[in-house]
Design a protein around this motif. Structure first.
Motif: not given
Length: 186
Positions: A131-135
């Motif tokens: 999720x953090x990498x996506x953001x």
């Protein structure tokens, strides 16, 4: 035409999704007898750091390749990490060791971790990393619709198998029904 000498094919559901059955008491005893070295390393000291180091290494690798822009570099980093994560945690079943009598053969690594318990600290961390990498990748691609769509599909492909509703759920058109993969074990 069926004279009894031929084995008839076992009929199965044509459904694309099927639920992996719970283990028998024998399998549960085998699983509890010996520590699962395949899944216990994720709780070891430094195991979480490797994910961050891997993402940074992928970003550096894709950034130094000539001709790749920042947007594409972030998207490739995201796709590579998501693909590797899916392959490692959700695609491969069983363990590479032969000392447990096949007790974990029908479980992927995500289902083996923490004895199948949901929402443990390790599983929360491994859920938050994509999720953090996506953001980050969405931000650094300046919210371009094409990159956003690609990154969103990659995120969904990794997050959905981690959710409790997907526990022991198999998609048969991707990996085949177990009866078809191992016909000799019936």
């Amino acid at each position: 035409m069926n004279d009894g000498s031929k084995k008839s094919r076992r009929r199965r559901s044509s459904s694309l999704l099927y639920q992996e059955p719970q283990e028998s008491m024998e399998h549960l005893n085998d699983q509890a007898a010996i520590p699962n070295l395949n899944a216990n390393w994720v709780n070891a000291k430094g195991a979480w750091v490797i994910h961050i180091v891997l993402i940074i290494a992928l970003k550096i690798l894709f950034s130094i390749i000539p001709g790749i822009e920042r947007d594409t570099s972030w998207t490739l980093t995201n796709l590579t990490y998501m693909f590797g994560s899916y392959l490692m945690f959700h695609w491969v079943r069983g363990i590479p060791f032969e000392f447990n009598a096949g007790a974990f053969d029908n479980l992927n690594m995500w289902e083996q971790m923490d004895n199948g318990d949901q929402f443990t600290p390790t599983k929360k961390f491994l859920l938050s990393v994509p999720i953090c990498l996506f953001l980050a990748s969405t931000h650094y691609t300046r919210y371009d619709l094409t990159y956003f769509t690609i990154n969103t599909l990659a995120l969904l492909g990794v997050i959905v198998p981690k959710l409790p509703v997907s526990h022991r759920l198999r998609v048969s058109f991707l990996s085949g029904h177990p009866d078809d993969r191992y016909p000799d074990e019936r």
